[in-house]
Motif scaffolding. Structure first.
Motif, PDB file in Angstrom:
ATOM      1  N   ARG A 169       0.702  -1.190   0.044  1.00  0.00           N
ATOM      2  CA  ARG A 169      -0.073  -0.074  -0.146  1.00  0.00           C
ATOM      3  C   ARG A 169       1.107   1.141  -0.016  1.00  0.00           C
ATOM      4  NH1 ARG A 169      -4.630   2.260   0.481  1.00  0.00           N
ATOM      5  NH2 ARG A 169      -4.940   4.103   1.573  1.00  0.00           N
ATOM      6  N   HIS A 170       0.315   2.209  -0.620  1.00  0.00           N
ATOM      7  CA  HIS A 170       1.170   3.565  -0.812  1.00  0.00           C
ATOM      8  C   HIS A 170       1.474   4.142   0.427  1.00  0.00           C
ATOM      9  CE1 HIS A 170      -2.113   6.223   0.013  1.00  0.00           C
ATOM     10  NE2 HIS A 170      -2.736   5.629  -1.009  1.00  0.00           N
ATOM     11  N   THR A 171       2.384   5.192   0.788  1.00  0.00           N
ATOM     12  CA  THR A 171       2.568   5.735   1.944  1.00  0.00           C
ATOM     13  C   THR A 171       1.893   6.965   2.140  1.00  0.00           C
ATOM     14  OG1 THR A 171       4.667   6.875   1.268  1.00  0.00           O
ATOM     15  CG2 THR A 171       4.866   4.604   2.149  1.00  0.00           C
ATOM     16  N   SER A 172       2.234   7.656   3.223  1.00  0.00           N
ATOM     17  CA  SER A 172       1.596   9.024   3.204  1.00  0.00           C
ATOM     18  C   SER A 172       2.382  10.175   3.165  1.00  0.00           C
ATOM     19  CB  SER A 172       0.727   9.091   4.476  1.00  0.00           C
ATOM     20  OG  SER A 172       1.656   8.982   5.582  1.00  0.00           O
ATOM     21  N   VAL A 173       3.625   9.581   2.401  1.00  0.00           N
ATOM     22  CA  VAL A 173       4.691  10.570   2.234  1.00  0.00           C
ATOM     23  C   VAL A 173       4.313  11.848   1.184  1.00  0.00           C
ATOM     24  CG1 VAL A 173       5.586   9.479   0.216  1.00  0.00           C
ATOM     25  CG2 VAL A 173       7.144  11.187   1.818  1.00  0.00           C
ATOM     26  N   VAL A 174       3.503  11.739   0.384  1.00  0.00           N
ATOM     27  CA  VAL A 174       3.341  12.690  -0.585  1.00  0.00           C
ATOM     28  C   VAL A 174       2.261  13.766   0.197  1.00  0.00           C
ATOM     29  CG1 VAL A 174       2.315  13.570  -2.759  1.00  0.00           C
ATOM     30  CG2 VAL A 174       3.519  11.237  -2.589  1.00  0.00           C
ATOM     31  N   THR A 175       1.099  13.011   0.542  1.00  0.00           N
ATOM     32  CA  THR A 175       0.255  13.997   1.546  1.00  0.00           C
ATOM     33  C   THR A 175       0.762  14.473   2.727  1.00  0.00           C
ATOM     34  OG1 THR A 175      -0.684  12.000   2.551  1.00  0.00           O
ATOM     35  CG2 THR A 175      -1.958  12.575   0.683  1.00  0.00           C
ATOM     36  N   ASP A 176       1.759  13.955   3.587  1.00  0.00           N
ATOM     37  CA  ASP A 176       2.258  14.583   4.662  1.00  0.00           C
ATOM     38  C   ASP A 176       3.272  15.972   4.041  1.00  0.00           C
ATOM     39  OD1 ASP A 176       1.240  12.638   6.231  1.00  0.00           O
ATOM     40  OD2 ASP A 176       2.887  11.334   6.362  1.00  0.00           O
ATOM     41  N   ALA A 177       3.928  15.604   2.882  1.00  0.00           N
ATOM     42  CA  ALA A 177       4.780  16.724   2.486  1.00  0.00           C
ATOM     43  C   ALA A 177       3.927  17.883   2.130  1.00  0.00           C
ATOM     44  CB  ALA A 177       5.717  16.172   1.519  1.00  0.00           C
ATOM     45  N   HIS A 178       3.037  17.521   1.390  1.00  0.00           N
ATOM     46  CA  HIS A 178       2.017  18.551   0.993  1.00  0.00           C
ATOM     47  C   HIS A 178       1.448  19.291   2.185  1.00  0.00           C
ATOM     48  CE1 HIS A 178       1.526  16.841  -3.518  1.00  0.00           C
ATOM     49  NE2 HIS A 178       2.463  17.525  -3.282  1.00  0.00           N
ATOM     50  N   THR A 179       0.861  18.533   3.150  1.00  0.00           N
ATOM     51  CA  THR A 179       0.573  19.273   4.319  1.00  0.00           C
ATOM     52  C   THR A 179       1.547  20.111   4.966  1.00  0.00           C
ATOM     53  OG1 THR A 179      -0.923  17.281   4.778  1.00  0.00           O
ATOM     54  CG2 THR A 179      -0.464  18.900   6.653  1.00  0.00           C
ATOM     55  N   ALA A 180       2.874  19.748   4.846  1.00  0.00           N
ATOM     56  CA  ALA A 180       4.047  20.554   5.422  1.00  0.00           C
ATOM     57  C   ALA A 180       4.142  21.653   4.594  1.00  0.00           C
ATOM     58  CB  ALA A 180       4.982  19.924   5.868  1.00  0.00           C
ATOM     59  N   GLY A 181       3.656  21.917   3.340  1.00  0.00           N
ATOM     60  CA  GLY A 181       3.972  22.852   2.567  1.00  0.00           C
ATOM     61  C   GLY A 181       4.969  22.587   1.314  1.00  0.00           C
ATOM     62  N   LEU A 182       5.415  21.357   1.502  1.00  0.00           N
ATOM     63  CA  LEU A 182       6.590  21.125   0.571  1.00  0.00           C
ATOM     64  C   LEU A 182       6.216  20.406  -0.618  1.00  0.00           C
ATOM     65  CD1 LEU A 182       8.626  19.308   3.256  1.00  0.00           C
ATOM     66  CD2 LEU A 182       9.296  21.245   2.178  1.00  0.00           C
ATOM     67  N   GLN A 183       6.603  20.732  -1.968  1.00  0.00           N
ATOM     68  CA  GLN A 183       6.295  19.748  -2.992  1.00  0.00           C
ATOM     69  C   GLN A 183       7.116  18.587  -3.135  1.00  0.00           C
ATOM     70  OE1 GLN A 183       7.922  22.815  -6.017  1.00  0.00           O
ATOM     71  NE2 GLN A 183       6.133  22.784  -6.954  1.00  0.00           N
TER      72      GLN A 183
END
Length: 513
Positions: A220-234
């Protein structure tokens, strides 16, 4: 590097641009060149007679021809070669090593990305990557600067704070130590708020997003993309390559891998780093044209037409033994997958059992598509020169009931190169009689027809007393395919006498020459 702009969730839209990537290395006289490695041994034709050096790189001793041992002038006669030996060497020795400025001026890219992989190493040899980057930024428009070293990015972030240049922290393997903080990249991933203090984005290996298990299947995919976007990171994904090992879930389709990070309904990365940028570009083009039918615009398909002719032809997608790249061919699960994948026509290569039941299988030789050679039927192996050169166990040697009890086997045509197909399901599914195949197709609302291939008709009739052509005609009639309102039926054979028997009926004939 392909950068993306994705809007979620109510209205999904995509736009993209291609960014030119440059791994920056420094020479002895502080010139910056675009080259992927610290040493020149791989990917250049540097003479082996040149003296080598051994240096510590992040605590690991490495030997080779380092860029820091040569001036830019001393590298004037060193030319680039293909460093990945499975790829073509046709362009070896054509291009010299290029400076960062030369790459930018020669290509005039819409965007330029500088990756600084080893600032600490160059600093230990009294070479300043910071000084180089600040100097080159006066003549080169830099869109992105990335590095896996925190200290370097912290030191350069303020200098570019008032510019459009984006600072990107590059993650390496999660268990590796980041050399300037002595923390693992895995632990730094848990502190994206800290990363945000000096960077506007992160570049992560694709396995950070979609991990794979020991069997090379996606987890299953991780949450790294959504976590980074939440932190304001591309978020940018790395390590994409058409000729690299793909998870079996992608069916050796690199487009599917790109779509998994840009079109999965839950998240979208902001860009991908690829050795083959045309592939993610095409993947995104497909998304932009999702409502457009597949159309050929090429004179290659119509060689008899003039070069300026404009031709459109609807592409007909016909399965090959069902989805035989994912499951054992001609099984119920292979046909179901072919239908789910969007095939227009599913196919059946008709074989005959000992008791005259027509069924679907890729070859008259059961060894090719089942595990019969490891069964009690292995004693039936024989050689029939009219059918093939090698020995085999042939379908007409077993009854349909016996054939139904066989275990299907997936085809692995490139096993010699250690390329295997979906090993978790290598023996999945059940073989299908022609009547069951026709019923499945009749009930499938998304396909337009079936292709029935008839081989070895003369041998079966004269030697085995089995009338495969008549068996196919009877099965089609019983299944309702003789009705003009039924689905399209294509009859394929290399035997013209077989095709003659289908003339004048509601079938399209295909000569397999």
């Amino acid at each position: 590097m392909i950068t993306l702009h994705c809007l979620f969730p109510s209205s999904i839209s995509y736009s993209f641009e291609v960014i030119l990537w440059c791994d920056v290395q420094l020479t002895q006289d502080a010139a910056g060149i675009c080259f992927p490695y610290l040493t020149l041994n791989n990917s250049t034709g540097i003479p082996q007679s040149y003296e080598t050096s051994t240096y510590s790189v992040n605590g690991v001793p490495i030997s080779g021809h380092f860029t820091i041992d040569f001036t830019l002038k001393g590298l004037a006669n060193v030319y680039l070669t293909q460093g990945i030996y499975s790829r073509s060497n046709a362009f070896d020795g054509i291009s010299p090593l290029l400076t960062v400025e030369s790459v930018f001026l020669q290509n005039s890219p819409p965007g330029f990305w500088l990756n600084i992989q080893h600032d600490a190493f160059f600093s230990s040899h009294n070479l300043s990557m910071r000084t180089f980057v600040l100097g080159v930024s006066k003549t080169v428009i830099i869109s992105y600067i990335s590095s896996p070293e925190v200290k370097f990015l912290q030191g350069i972030a303020k200098a570019f704070a008032a510019t459009k240049t984006k600072i990107i922290f590059r993650f390496l393997g999660q268990s590796l130590l980041e050399p300037t903080t002595n923390q693992t990249y895995g632990s730094l991933l848990q502190n994206l708020t800290f990363i945000k203090t000096f960077a506007s984005g992160i570049l992560v290996p694709k396995t950070y997003i979609w991990p794979v298990d020991s069997g090379n299947y996606l987890q299953r995919h991780t949450s790294v993309v959504t976590d980074a976007h939440t932190a304001g990171l591309q978020v940018f994904g790395a390590d994409f390559s058409n000729d690299n090992v793909l998870a079996y879930n992608y069916s050796y389709n690199p487009v599917a891998e790109y779509l998994s990070v840009i079109d999965n309904g839950e998240f979208c990365v902001d860009g991908v780093l690829s050795d083959f940028p045309i592939t993610p570009s095409e993947a995104i083009d497909d998304l932009l044209d999702t409502d457009v039918d597949l159309v050929f615009h090429t004179t290659e398909c119509y060689a008899h037409l003039g070069e300026n002719a404009s031709v459109q032809a609807n592409a007909l997608v016909i399965s090959h033994n069902g989805a035989s790249g994912d499951y054992p061919g001609c099984t119920d699960i292979a046909y179901a997958q072919a239908i789910a994948d969007g095939a227009d026509v599913i196919d059946c290569n008709v074989q005959m059992s000992k008791d005259g039941v027509p069924f679907c299988l890729s070859s008259i030789n059961l060894i090719a598509s089942t595990t019969i050679a490891q069964s009690t039927f292995s004693t039936l192996e024989t050689r029939i020169s009219q059918l093939q050169r090698n020995h085999g166990i042939f379908s007409f040697s077993l009854t349909w009931s016996e054939i139904q009890g066989l275990t299907p086997a997936i085809s692995n045509p490139y096993a010699n190169f250690l390329l295997y197909r979906n090993p978790l399901f290598k023996n999945a599914g059940k073989l299908m009689s022609l009547s069951d195949f026709l019923a499945l197709a009749q009930n499938a609302t998304t396909i337009s027809g079936v292709l029935v291939n008839i081989e070895n008709a003369l041998y079966l009739a004269e030697v085995q007393g089995l009338g495969v052509t008549d068996a196919v005609l009877n099965a089609l009639q019983k299944a309702g395919y003789s009705n003009k309102t039924a689905k399209k039926v294509l009859i394929q054979s290399y035997d013209r006498s077989v095709l003659e028997k289908f003339k004048g009926k509601n079938y399209e004939l295909v000569w397999d020459y």
